[in-house]
Design an enzyme around this catalytic site. Structure first.
Site, PDB file in Angstrom:
ATOM      1  N   CYS A  56     -12.806  21.887 -53.138  1.00  0.00           N
ATOM      2  CA  CYS A  56     -14.153  21.468 -52.569  1.00  0.00           C
ATOM      3  C   CYS A  56     -15.204  22.218 -53.526  1.00  0.00           C
ATOM      4  CB  CYS A  56     -14.479  22.130 -51.127  1.00  0.00           C
ATOM      5  SG  CYS A  56     -16.143  22.439 -50.697  1.00  0.00           S
ATOM      6  N   CYS A  65     -17.473  24.843 -52.039  1.00  0.00           N
ATOM      7  CA  CYS A  65     -16.807  26.003 -51.560  1.00  0.00           C
ATOM      8  C   CYS A  65     -16.563  26.936 -52.998  1.00  0.00           C
ATOM      9  CB  CYS A  65     -15.422  25.600 -51.162  1.00  0.00           C
ATOM     10  SG  CYS A  65     -15.472  24.672 -49.586  1.00  0.00           S
TER      11      CYS A  65
END
Length: 89
Positions: free
Chosen positions: A14, A17
């Site tokens: 991600c 993230c």
């Protein structure tokens, strides 16, 4: 009363993230033992992610005394997260 808990639900694949991680690391340094900060990889901890109804990453859940106080989905800056944590200290 227990200390606040911040759960950072994320995944290695991600992009947001990856941008959230240094912010979480800075919060760990800032709050030290005052806040229990845990990083949760949703791929490795799928059951926990399901229990918290995490539908997207990054998701940050802040708890106090076993109750969810605040939830954020998407990249959040340190000042937003600090403001919530400061309310609980």
């Amino acid at each position: 009363m227990g200390k606040p808990i911040l759960l950072d639900f994320s995944a290695t694949w991600c992009g947001p993230c990856k941008m959230q991680k240094p912010i979480i690391d800075d919060l760990k340094e800032k709050y030290g033992d005052q806040v229990d900060i845990k990083e949760v990889d949703v791929d490795e901890n799928g059951e926990m992610a399901r229990n918290y109804n995490v539908m997207a990453v990054p998701t940050i859940v802040i708890e106090k005394d076993g109750e969810e106080v605040k939830r954020f989905t998407g990249l959040k800056q340190a000042d937003v997260l600090s403001a919530e944590l400061d309310k609980l200290l």
